[in-house]
Motif scaffolding. Structure first.
Motif, short mmCIF file in Angstrom:
data_model
loop_
_atom_site.label_atom_id
_atom_site.label_comp_id
_atom_site.label_asym_id
_atom_site.label_seq_id
_atom_site.Cartn_x
_atom_site.Cartn_y
_atom_site.Cartn_z
N ASN A 1 0.83 -1.21 0.00
CA ASN A 1 0.00 0.00 0.00
C ASN A 1 0.87 1.25 0.00
OD1 ASN A 1 -2.21 1.73 0.21
ND2 ASN A 1 -2.12 1.73 2.45
N ARG B 1 -9.48 -9.61 -10.73
CA ARG B 1 -10.48 -9.97 -9.71
C ARG B 1 -10.10 -11.32 -9.07
NH1 ARG B 1 -15.18 -11.63 -12.69
NH2 ARG B 1 -14.05 -13.60 -12.52
N ASP C 1 -6.74 -4.73 -6.65
CA ASP C 1 -7.43 -3.49 -6.98
C ASP C 1 -6.82 -2.95 -8.28
OD1 ASP C 1 -8.34 -0.92 -7.23
OD2 ASP C 1 -7.69 -0.25 -5.24
#
Lengths: 273, 66
Positions: A62, B23, B28
């Motif tokens: 992230n 998916r 994402d």
């Protein structure tokens, strides 16, 4: 704050005006969640990152979620061993939709991690033609630097010492040559381990410094980021203020006349010529 | 009926397109970039980009770096 830059002193790269002359990296942080505080404390406006295969078992990191929205993204082409690989990575990075700045890094030697200037110049030429703002990482060599300028680089990024060593401005004299010779901004990248070393680079007339390892591996990365921000600003202000001459002999700072108990205003002893 | 994704063999997704592959991988689409047989697939084209057996895909994302 004493670190406020001169309002009219900015670094313009690729049409973007930067008030901060410190660029920061995102590698080697024990916790990427420190990155927003590092950006805030350092005042940096440009931040680097790398592109890698997603680990399909673990999912993507992230990293981008930790980067403040106002920062200019400067992806690098680390992992590239040839000009073609650097071009491929640059195009992929741009497809991520995070801007068109690219730090070209072509390293074919995994032991010393020194950049290949010839391959870097070829990649620079291709990517500049495609509209990238190209910042090539390089050995501070005058002829390579001129090739990069001719190829369309927006700045050059000479190394101060091998990547990740924290050994400081080992290439000081050669960086001084680039600063003196090139019309492009000279951004010292790699090897800077202490704020004093970044300050010295800025006093010499470097346009900016990129610091990663020295901040990320400090015991307190946020404190070290703040120290680097201040050091870079101080060095820049010193450069703009025109440092005084370096002399071989002592030169008194206080007047050599008007001593107590002195006759006729003469100095108590002759000063050596 | 398999693909090579990031160097490993995977079954072809259903429907056989890039969006379905992402998916299936739990990714994402906004935080990755995809290369199919050496060509970048624009993010807007994931659903419209078909996959065929034997395709080679690279799925990348940003990580920390200097």
């Amino acid at each position: 704050m004493t670190t406020t830059p001169e309002p009219d002193d900015f670094l313009e790269i690729g049409g973007t005006r930067l008030q901060s002359r410190l660029f920061v990296g995102t590698g080697k942080f024990g916790d990427d969640a420190l990155i927003p505080a590092v950006c805030e404390a350092s005042g940096a406006q440009v931040i680097t990152m790398a592109l890698r295969r997603v680990d399909l078992d673990a999912g993507p990191a992230n990293l981008m979620g930790h980067i403040p929205a106002h920062m200019v993204r400067l992806p690098n082409t680390s992992g590239a061993r040839t000009a073609d690989e650097a071009v491929r990575i640059a195009r992929l990075a741009r497809a991520m939709g995070c801007g068109h700045w690219i730090k070209i890094e072509v390293v074919a030697d995994s032991r010393h991690l020194l950049p290949d200037g010839y391959a870097t110049a070829r990649a620079t030429e291709t990517l500049a033609r495609e509209g990238f703002v190209v910042l090539p990482y390089m050995n501070p060599d005058l002829y390579v630097a001129r090739s990069l300028a001719d190829a369309g680089a927006a700045a050059v990024m000479p190394l101060g010492a091998p990547i990740g060593t924290n050994r400081g401005l080992r290439t000081r004299e050669m960086i001084a040559v680039l600063i003196e010779d090139l019309a492009l901004p000279v951004i010292v990248d790699a090897g800077i381990g202490r704020p004093s070393q970044a300050c010295e680079a800025m006093e010499m007339g470097a346009a900016a410094c990129l610091v990663n390892t020295a901040i990320a591996t400090a015991a307190d990365p946020v404190g070290m980021a703040r120290a680097f921000g201040r050091a870079v600003a101080a060095g820049r202000e010193a450069f703009l203020s025109g440092p005084g001459a370096v002399r071989a002999r002592a030169s008194a700072s206080s007047p050599l006349t008007g001593f107590l108990g002195q006759d006729g205003g003469r100095a108590p002893q002759e000063v050596a010529p | 009926m398999t693909l090579t994704v990031n160097g490993s063999t995977r079954p072809l997704p259903r429907p056989a397109n890039v969006a379905a592959l992402l998916r299936d991988c739990g990714l994402d689409p906004a935080v990755v970039v995809v290369e199919r047989n050496g060509t970048i697939v624009p993010g807007a084209d994931y659903a419209a980009t078909p996959l065929e057996p034997g395709d080679t895909l690279e799925i990348l994302s940003f990580v920390g770096g200097g």
